[in-house]
Write an enzyme that holds these catalytic residues in place. Structure first.
Site, PDB file in Angstrom:
ATOM      1  N   ARG A  44       0.807  -1.212   0.000  1.00 22.07           N
ATOM      2  CA  ARG A  44       0.000   0.000   0.000  1.00 22.07           C
ATOM      3  C   ARG A  44       0.847   1.271   0.000  1.00 22.07           C
ATOM      4  NH1 ARG A  44      -5.558  -0.997   3.167  1.00 22.07           N
ATOM      5  NH2 ARG A  44      -4.371  -0.589   5.036  1.00 22.07           N
ATOM      6  N   LYS A  96     -15.643  -0.527   3.527  1.00 21.75           N
ATOM      7  CA  LYS A  96     -14.473  -0.765   2.696  1.00 21.75           C
ATOM      8  C   LYS A  96     -13.337   0.157   3.142  1.00 21.75           C
ATOM      9  CE  LYS A  96     -16.652  -3.709   0.019  1.00 21.75           C
ATOM     10  NZ  LYS A  96     -17.897  -3.814   0.799  1.00 21.75           N
ATOM     11  N   ASP A  97     -12.143  -0.301   2.877  1.00 21.43           N
ATOM     12  CA  ASP A  97     -10.951   0.368   3.363  1.00 21.43           C
ATOM     13  C   ASP A  97     -10.805   1.795   2.851  1.00 21.43           C
ATOM     14  OD1 ASP A  97      -8.539   0.600   4.654  1.00 21.43           O
ATOM     15  OD2 ASP A  97      -7.400  -0.318   3.045  1.00 21.43           O
ATOM     16  N   ARG A  98     -10.277   2.641   3.702  1.00 24.50           N
ATOM     17  CA  ARG A  98     -10.010   4.028   3.315  1.00 24.50           C
ATOM     18  C   ARG A  98      -8.780   4.129   2.420  1.00 24.50           C
ATOM     19  NH1 ARG A  98      -8.597   9.087   7.425  1.00 24.50           N
ATOM     20  NH2 ARG A  98      -8.170  10.624   5.782  1.00 24.50           N
ATOM     21  N   SER A 105      -7.017   0.381   9.586  1.00 22.26           N
ATOM     22  CA  SER A 105      -8.183   0.574   8.733  1.00 22.26           C
ATOM     23  C   SER A 105      -8.814  -0.750   8.385  1.00 22.26           C
ATOM     24  CB  SER A 105      -7.778   1.312   7.460  1.00 22.26           C
ATOM     25  OG  SER A 105      -6.760   0.609   6.799  1.00 22.26           O
TER      26      SER A 105
END
Length: 336
Positions: A25, A83-85, A330
């Site tokens: 990420r 859902k992920d930030r 997160s």
């Protein structure tokens, strides 16, 4: 009262010691999630369904902004999963807007911005509710992947994608540094009141998830997490999600799980009187439609589909040590 040191999140891996590491990420494109409802909007009804792509924003915030933009109550907004930030995600939101009401329907493209894109608009007969979706498809980039033996890594990768992984709840379920578990101890043992129903729900969910992970970790250590054992109440290997009512496991398995969780009896007792009912969760997480490819340099791209409620990080933790641990802060889960 338990302290932070009592809550270990270092659960055993099914495939042994990690021999590889990677950056994760570094950019939002490294974590992409596409929701699959498992059904198509009917094309008519009182609820507007919006297929939205978001970048760098969390689901709850988008829902709040959508309510303001549409001029409706926050409770009129629905979505299936958080859902992920720190990602690029695509998911459905629903907005309660009856056609016969005096409330005009907004121009939905006006909701789009540099971080939010409205990709599709449809109508459906009911509100979208949590956990209602079928699955999520993930595309994950692992950069600067380092491994001593690339052949051995490929063998492990193929085995993981083919055989599945322990269906652990990811660390993000437990909050930053396990903070939600400290809160659970205060709520369940210290009887601390929580007026915020949403926060209370998150804390109870973390407690149930941690107990499940304890049971799964024991099965992984003993090597029987992939097989049904005596007393299994489901058609597949499962573990308890503690809650109201009697445990669902039968005599042999119930005795084993009760003994294992004996040091958490205070939590179990409280969970039997609050929150949701007793449930079972699969111990084995099957990985559907898996694929991978090597991009420029040591950049590996993984793609796979997981059922609702599963964590992509449960797959990654069996493959590589992740250098960027931002994911712990997160939600990368499918349905919570």
């Amino acid at each position: 009262m338990r302290i932070q040191a009592d809550f270990s999140l270092d659960f055993p891996r099914a495939y042994g010691t990690l021999e590889a590491s990677a950056d994760f990420r570094t950019v939002p494109e490294d974590f992409q999630v596409t929701e699959n409802l498992g059904f198509e909007p009917a094309g008519e009804g009182e609820h507007v369904y919006l297929w939205i792509e978001k970048r760098g924003e969390n689901t709850a915030w988008v829902a709040e902004q959508l309510a303001v933009y549409a001029g409706v109550k926050p409770t009129d907004i629905g979505y299936a999963g958080r859902k992920d930030r720190h990602a690029i995600t695509r998911q459905w939101f629903s907005v309660y807007l009856p056609l016969k009401s005096n409330h005009p329907e907004p121009e939905w493209q006006g909701f789009s911005s540099d971080r939010i894109q409205v990709l599709r608009v449809a109508r459906h007969v009911r509100k979208l509710r949590r956990g209602e979706h079928e699955s999520n498809h993930f595309v994950i980039g692992l950069r600067q992947l380092q491994c001593a033996d690339k052949t051995a890594f490929h063998e492990r990768l193929d085995c993981v994608l083919r055989s599945g992984v322990p269906n652990y709840f990811g660390e993000q379920r437990f909050g930053n540094a396990g903070r939600n578990l400290i809160e659970a101890e205060s709520l369940l043992v210290g009887k601390k009141p929580y007026r915020d129903r949403q926060k209370r729900g998150l804390i109870l969910s973390a407690a149930r998830s941690y107990l499940f992970n304890q049971v799964l970790a024991d099965r992984v250590r003993k090597g029987d997490w992939q097989i049904s054992v005596a007393g299994e109440p489901c058609a597949y290997p499962s573990g308890p999600l503690w809650g109201r009512g009697r445990p669902l496991a039968l005599v042999e398995l119930l005795a084993r799980e009760t003994e294992l969780l004996s040091s958490w009896r205070d939590w179990c007792n409280e969970l039997e009187h609050v929150g949701t009912s007793q449930e079972r969760r699969a111990l084995l997480l099957a990985i559907k439609t898996p694929s991978y490819r090597w991009l420029v340099g040591d950049h590996l791209e993984l793609a796979f589909t997981l059922e609702a409620g599963a964590f992509a990080t449960s797959v990654l933790r069996e493959l590589v040590s992740l250098n960027n641990q931002q994911l712990r802060l997160s939600g990368t889960e499918s349905s919570d």
